[in-house]
Design a protein around this motif. Structure first.
Motif, mmCIF file in Angstrom:
data_model
loop_
_atom_site.group_PDB
_atom_site.id
_atom_site.type_symbol
_atom_site.label_atom_id
_atom_site.label_comp_id
_atom_site.label_asym_id
_atom_site.label_seq_id
_atom_site.Cartn_x
_atom_site.Cartn_y
_atom_site.Cartn_z
ATOM 1 N N LEU A 188 1.105 -0.688 -0.194
ATOM 2 C CA LEU A 188 -0.228 0.125 -0.001
ATOM 3 C C LEU A 188 0.683 1.331 0.277
ATOM 4 C CD1 LEU A 188 -3.028 2.033 0.402
ATOM 5 C CD2 LEU A 188 -2.146 1.396 2.935
ATOM 6 N N PHE A 189 0.305 2.452 -1.104
ATOM 7 C CA PHE A 189 1.059 3.661 -0.779
ATOM 8 C C PHE A 189 -0.097 4.499 -0.745
ATOM 9 C CE2 PHE A 189 4.113 0.771 -2.597
ATOM 10 C CZ PHE A 189 5.821 0.627 -2.115
ATOM 11 N N PHE A 190 0.268 5.790 -0.095
ATOM 12 C CA PHE A 190 -0.697 7.098 -0.577
ATOM 13 C C PHE A 190 0.090 7.762 -1.275
ATOM 14 C CE2 PHE A 190 -0.707 5.070 3.255
ATOM 15 C CZ PHE A 190 -2.609 5.063 4.040
ATOM 16 N N PHE A 191 -0.802 8.569 -2.607
ATOM 17 C CA PHE A 191 -0.166 10.118 -3.713
ATOM 18 C C PHE A 191 -0.983 11.133 -3.370
ATOM 19 C CE2 PHE A 191 -3.780 7.604 -6.074
ATOM 20 C CZ PHE A 191 -3.992 8.558 -6.433
ATOM 21 N N SER A 192 -1.016 11.665 -3.864
ATOM 22 C CA SER A 192 -0.819 13.571 -3.834
ATOM 23 C C SER A 192 -0.373 13.733 -5.448
ATOM 24 C CB SER A 192 -1.028 13.920 -3.072
ATOM 25 O OG SER A 192 -0.541 14.210 -2.839
ATOM 26 N N ASP A 193 0.942 14.367 -5.118
ATOM 27 C CA ASP A 193 1.346 14.621 -5.729
ATOM 28 C C ASP A 193 2.093 13.913 -6.613
ATOM 29 O OD1 ASP A 193 2.876 15.700 -3.736
ATOM 30 O OD2 ASP A 193 4.249 17.157 -4.074
ATOM 31 N N LYS A 194 3.083 12.881 -5.816
ATOM 32 C CA LYS A 194 3.544 12.561 -5.948
ATOM 33 C C LYS A 194 2.976 10.603 -4.791
ATOM 34 C CE LYS A 194 7.184 14.033 -2.472
ATOM 35 N NZ LYS A 194 8.671 14.047 -2.210
ATOM 36 N N ILE A 195 4.051 10.299 -5.000
ATOM 37 C CA ILE A 195 3.751 8.981 -4.475
ATOM 38 C C ILE A 195 4.363 8.897 -3.277
ATOM 39 C CG2 ILE A 195 4.405 5.799 -4.091
ATOM 40 C CD1 ILE A 195 3.573 5.570 -7.083
ATOM 41 N N TYR A 196 3.720 8.121 -1.720
ATOM 42 C CA TYR A 196 4.030 8.478 -0.435
ATOM 43 C C TYR A 196 4.418 7.629 0.805
ATOM 44 C CZ TYR A 196 4.068 13.396 -0.854
ATOM 45 O OH TYR A 196 3.547 14.799 -1.123
ATOM 46 N N LEU A 197 5.279 6.636 1.042
ATOM 47 C CA LEU A 197 5.194 5.903 2.147
ATOM 48 C C LEU A 197 3.632 5.590 3.131
ATOM 49 C CD1 LEU A 197 9.186 4.772 2.503
ATOM 50 C CD2 LEU A 197 7.026 3.415 1.143
ATOM 51 N N PRO A 198 3.380 4.545 3.749
ATOM 52 C CA PRO A 198 2.475 5.082 4.705
ATOM 53 C C PRO A 198 2.310 5.612 6.103
ATOM 54 C CG PRO A 198 2.444 2.894 3.875
ATOM 55 C CD PRO A 198 3.622 3.764 3.316
ATOM 56 N N GLU A 199 4.370 5.845 6.601
ATOM 57 C CA GLU A 199 4.820 6.764 7.400
ATOM 58 C C GLU A 199 5.720 7.873 6.963
ATOM 59 O OE1 GLU A 199 8.255 3.962 5.451
ATOM 60 O OE2 GLU A 199 6.025 3.652 6.014
ATOM 61 N N ASP A 200 4.569 8.227 5.922
ATOM 62 C CA ASP A 200 5.782 9.555 5.653
ATOM 63 C C ASP A 200 4.375 10.296 5.125
ATOM 64 O OD1 ASP A 200 8.195 8.710 4.980
ATOM 65 O OD2 ASP A 200 8.186 8.262 3.012
ATOM 66 N N THR A 201 3.133 9.953 5.481
ATOM 67 C CA THR A 201 1.617 10.885 5.051
ATOM 68 C C THR A 201 1.736 11.752 5.835
ATOM 69 O OG1 THR A 201 0.877 9.192 7.005
ATOM 70 C CG2 THR A 201 0.877 8.155 4.324
ATOM 71 N N THR A 202 2.618 12.000 6.775
ATOM 72 C CA THR A 202 2.704 13.847 7.662
ATOM 73 C C THR A 202 2.930 14.660 6.748
ATOM 74 O OG1 THR A 202 5.143 13.228 8.133
ATOM 75 C CG2 THR A 202 2.651 12.717 10.432
ATOM 76 N N GLU A 203 3.869 13.954 6.141
ATOM 77 C CA GLU A 203 4.844 15.642 4.535
ATOM 78 C C GLU A 203 3.576 15.165 3.321
ATOM 79 O OE1 GLU A 203 8.438 13.940 4.400
ATOM 80 O OE2 GLU A 203 9.221 13.636 5.890
ATOM 81 N N LEU A 204 2.880 14.964 3.603
ATOM 82 C CA LEU A 204 2.236 14.510 2.123
ATOM 83 C C LEU A 204 1.430 16.309 1.537
ATOM 84 C CD1 LEU A 204 0.101 11.690 1.285
ATOM 85 C CD2 LEU A 204 -1.431 13.896 0.825
ATOM 86 N N ASN A 205 1.555 16.628 0.075
ATOM 87 C CA ASN A 205 0.774 17.431 0.059
ATOM 88 C C ASN A 205 -0.248 16.947 -1.156
ATOM 89 O OD1 ASN A 205 1.016 20.112 -1.996
ATOM 90 N ND2 ASN A 205 2.172 19.612 -2.873
ATOM 91 N N LYS A 206 -1.264 18.022 0.186
ATOM 92 C CA LYS A 206 -2.908 17.378 -0.149
ATOM 93 C C LYS A 206 -3.179 18.526 -1.201
ATOM 94 C CE LYS A 206 -3.756 15.236 4.358
ATOM 95 N NZ LYS A 206 -5.000 15.105 5.571
ATOM 96 N N GLY A 207 -1.805 19.512 -1.385
ATOM 97 C CA GLY A 207 -2.537 20.770 -2.795
ATOM 98 C C GLY A 207 -2.931 20.522 -3.770
ATOM 99 N N THR A 208 -2.155 19.692 -4.815
ATOM 100 C CA THR A 208 -2.919 18.881 -6.132
ATOM 101 C C THR A 208 -2.853 17.480 -5.987
ATOM 102 O OG1 THR A 208 -1.698 19.147 -7.841
ATOM 103 C CG2 THR A 208 -0.615 18.662 -6.312
ATOM 104 N N THR A 209 -3.280 16.944 -7.074
ATOM 105 C CA THR A 209 -3.377 15.486 -7.380
ATOM 106 C C THR A 209 -2.918 15.104 -8.861
ATOM 107 O OG1 THR A 209 -5.532 15.157 -6.051
ATOM 108 C CG2 THR A 209 -4.640 14.041 -7.447
ATOM 109 N N MET A 210 -1.471 14.369 -8.697
ATOM 110 C CA MET A 210 -1.012 14.028 -10.775
ATOM 111 C C MET A 210 -0.937 12.618 -10.347
ATOM 112 S SD MET A 210 1.927 16.843 -9.323
ATOM 113 C CE MET A 210 2.933 16.470 -11.153
ATOM 114 N N ILE A 211 -2.379 12.284 -11.401
ATOM 115 C CA ILE A 211 -2.214 10.662 -11.566
ATOM 116 C C ILE A 211 -1.185 10.455 -12.385
ATOM 117 C CG2 ILE A 211 -4.310 8.734 -12.142
ATOM 118 C CD1 ILE A 211 -6.097 10.568 -10.774
ATOM 119 N N GLY A 212 -1.176 11.455 -13.536
ATOM 120 C CA GLY A 212 0.210 11.051 -14.808
ATOM 121 C C GLY A 212 1.173 10.044 -13.907
#
Length: 710
Positions: free
Chosen positions: A120-144
């Motif tokens: 399992l990985f999380f994503f928004s502007d890039k791919i994040y490890l589950p333990e890195d979700t505190t640094e996640l950028n929620k301002g944009t989504t870049m699926i491509g």
């Protein structure tokens, strides 16, 4: 685990040679005692000795053999869970992200944990490890970009990918293009509720910003429909309420972008505003996006040309006839017959009279033939019109006035009397680049000669020379050149008998002469003022939200302000005077160029365009835009399930909902991974080979003792 040998093709001849040599030596060595042994023991000893000799030879010559190992493992399944800002939207007491996590834990993970290795990985502007979700950028989504980056997070070949998202894609690369290049299927799991929306809108509009009066102008429009299918959708271009062009779409289906091209003819020069609108329906969610305004700069197409000749020669007669034949030219000719008497010729007829200064000074283009006796006061007024209002001035002939104001304007510095004889014109490098001498995209290989050119002492630094004269195999004189003077242009033929070009006929259906085409090009070129920018850079809006796609547009024109295809436009993006990125624009046809950029932080940016091809475009337009800190994710949170459907289809996967995901997972077949590894054995330095040689030697010695052999 499976193990097999792999022989390098380069070493196969050596393997065969060493094996035959080892067999031959083994047979020779056991030849004397073959009668003392049974066939079984003789064969055993020969095989052992052959293998021993073969390994010794291989070790001496450092041959290589490769071992390959294969093993089966569980297939690798990647799960990407959208964690952007739109996933925080709460629906029915639960956020979209919480719904996505439940689907993963309760359905996907439990169904696949025995059949596959799931990560399992999380994503928004890039791919994040589950333990890195505190640094996640929620301002944009870049699926491509996220789909493209999967190969960087998993070493094993991916068997399948589950994309759990609401489909909101706000920036980055095209997800459909990336999905089509993947080697594994993408199973999109759709979350978020789609509100009932019925909306037809103009989602795109493209038109050249500079056009000509009375020319047909194409307008490319893209329509979108997010509701039910609509019948008989009418698209119109209007000017002050008057319909200039219209079309009708019998059926505008939902969920697709529909391109339409309309054309209109601008009737007035200057900055003109137009409106595009489409049919509005009573049940639409938003009717404001059914209309778009655009503005274009309209240049005059019909030119007012005055021909003023101080000597009635063949150049005057041929040029007069050409100008009278052009429907887009309003022509007046003044041919001097004696002192202050001139033959005044127009398309409607001719008469005799004096010069009319008003007609001369109101012209767009003035052509002077041998103006040796031109009045200095008249020429001063002409120079002022060229410099301040952009009149085009063409001077033909080798008889020129001798006063300072004329010398300042003339593109060349002359000296002495004209040269004599005929000179063969050759197009210079500047002429080849210019569109003046291009007919149907090509320049002629040779031209008829021009006569008696001026003796040129110096070519002014600001002058571009387009033709040079060649006589007796060497270049002797510039024949045609031009320079910018204030807002206008001054061009000069330094020789006579340009009418000779009338004899050069092009191989066209209309039998058009090269003379007509080149004169037409010169007039169009002279009519374009220096201030006209040949490359125009523009944006629909210059204030954007963080994460919103930044759509840049440009239009490229030749010297006659006609659109150029196949150009190369580079963009330099700066923030706080530091270069952020260098970008190349994409040619989208009809002189239009576009580029979409994203992933820019909030702030103020400066953009400058530079034309790399054609090389004669010098202006470098720029514009400023600002990205506000408000995130686009929080502006529009509507799910885009259609995008998820298309991603799955492009990759060979399937689009799933929370209702049907359990049944689809049961039917999903995942093939086990077969992983290969290899190990090379160097006979000369492998401890294993040396030990094996020792073992074979001791085994043979033991068996010989056992059989009582020496």
């Amino acid at each position: 685990m499976s193990i097999f040998f792999y022989l390098n093709k380069i070493y196969i001849p050596f393997y065969v040679l060493f094996l035959l040599a080892a067999l031959f030596l083994s047979i020779i060595s056991y030849r004397r005692i073959k009668d003392e042994l049974t066939r079984f023991w003789l064969t055993t000893f020969i095989i052992l000795r052959t293998l021993l000799f073969f390994l010794i030879f291989s070790a001496l010559f450092s041959l290589i053999i490769e071992l390959r190992f294969s093993r089966k493992e569980k297939p690798s399944v990647i799960v990407l869970l959208d964690s952007s800002g739109s996933m925080e939207i709460e629906e029915d007491g639960i956020t979209r992200k919480e719904e996505a996590l439940q689907l993963y834990k309760n359905t996907i993970k439990t169904s696949l944990e025995k059949r596959a290795e799931t990560k399992l990985f999380f994503f928004s502007d890039k791919i994040y490890l589950p333990e890195d979700t505190t640094e996640l950028n929620k301002g944009t989504t870049m699926i491509g970009d996220v789909l493209k980056g999967v190969s960087n997070i998993e070493e094993k070949p991916v068997s399948a990918l589950f994309l759990i998202s609401d489909g909101r894609n706000t920036a980055g690369e095209d997800p459909l293009e990336i999905a089509g290049r993947l080697t594994y299927p993408v199973f999109s799991v759709k979350v978020g509720k789609i509100l009932d929306e019925n909306n037809v809108k103009i989602s795109g509009l493209r038109v050249n910003p500079i056009v000509y009066k009375d020319d047909s102008v194409p307008v490319n429009i893209i329509l979108s429909n997010s509701g039910k299918g609509r019948k008989n959708v009418v698209i119109e271009i209007k000017k002050s309420g008057r319909v200039l062009s219209k079309d009708k779409i019998p059926l505008l289906e939902a969920g697709i972008d529909y391109p339409v091209q309309l054309t209109f003819i601008p009737e007035k020069a200057g900055i003109e505003n137009f409106e595009v609108n489409i049919t509005s329906f009573k049940d639409e969610t938003n009717q404001e996006d059914n209309r778009r305004n655009f503005a274009v700069k309209v240049l005059k197409n019909r030119k007012t040309v005055v021909l003023l000749a101080y000597q009635l020669n063949w150049d005057y007669r041929f040029l007069r006839d050409f100008l009278k034949s052009q429907e887009d030219i309003e022509f007046t000719g003044f041919g001097r017959i004696r002192n202050n008497q001139y033959l005044i010729q127009q398309r409607s007829g001719e008469k005799k009279g004096e010069l009319n200064y008003e007609i001369i000074l109101d012209s767009d283009i003035l052509i002077l033939i041998n103006p040796e006796t031109i009045e200095q006061t008249l020429f001063s007024k002409i120079v002022k019109k060229v410099s301040q209002e952009g009149m085009g001035l063409l001077i033909i002939g080798n008889r020129l006035p001798d006063f300072s104001e004329f010398r300042n304007v003339y593109p060349f510095v002359t000296s002495g009397s004209p040269l004599s004889g005929d000179f063969e014109p050759t197009i210079t490098q500047s002429g080849l680049i210019s569109s003046i001498f291009k007919i149907n995209g090509y320049s002629p290989s040779s031209l008829p000669p021009l006569s008696n050119p001026l003796r040129i002492k110096v070519v002014k630094p600001s002058t571009e020379v387009y033709l040079e004269g060649k006589k007796n195999g060497s270049f002797n004189a510039p024949l045609f050149g031009s320079m910018n003077y204030g807002k206008g242009k001054v061009a000069a033929f330094t020789a006579e008998n340009i009418w000779h070009w009338k004899m050069l006929t092009l191989a066209t259906e209309k039998k058009t002469g090269y003379y007509d085409m080149i004169m037409n090009n010169i007039l169009k070129w002279l009519a374009v003022r220096k201030e006209e920018e040949r490359v125009v850079l523009f944006m629909e809006k210059t204030k954007l939200l963080w994460g919103e796609p930044i759509i840049l547009s440009a239009a490229l024109y030749d010297e006659m302000m006609k659109p150029i295809e196949g150009g190369i436009i580079a963009l330099r993006l700066r923030k706080d005077n530091e270069v952020v990125e260098n970008i190349m624009m994409k040619d989208v046809g009809a002189g239009n160029y576009e580029k979409t950029i994203s992933v820019l932080e909030p702030g103020k940016y400066t953009l400058q365009a530079e034309v790399k091809f054609p090389e004669d475009v010098k202006n470098k337009p720029g514009l400023n835009f600002e990205i506000e800190s408000q995130e686009i994710e929080n502006l529009n949170t509507e799910p885009d399930h259609l995008l998820l459907d298309n991603i799955s289809e492009a990759s060979g996967g399937k689009s799933l909902t929370s209702k049907d995901i359990s049944e689809e997972l049961k039917r999903l077949t995942l093939m086990p991974l077969v992983l290969f590894s290899r190990k090379k054995l160097h006979f000369g330095n492998s401890l294993f080979i040396l030990l094996f040689i020792s073992f074979l030697f001791l085994l043979e010695l033991f068996l010989r003792k056992l059989k009582g052999l020496k």
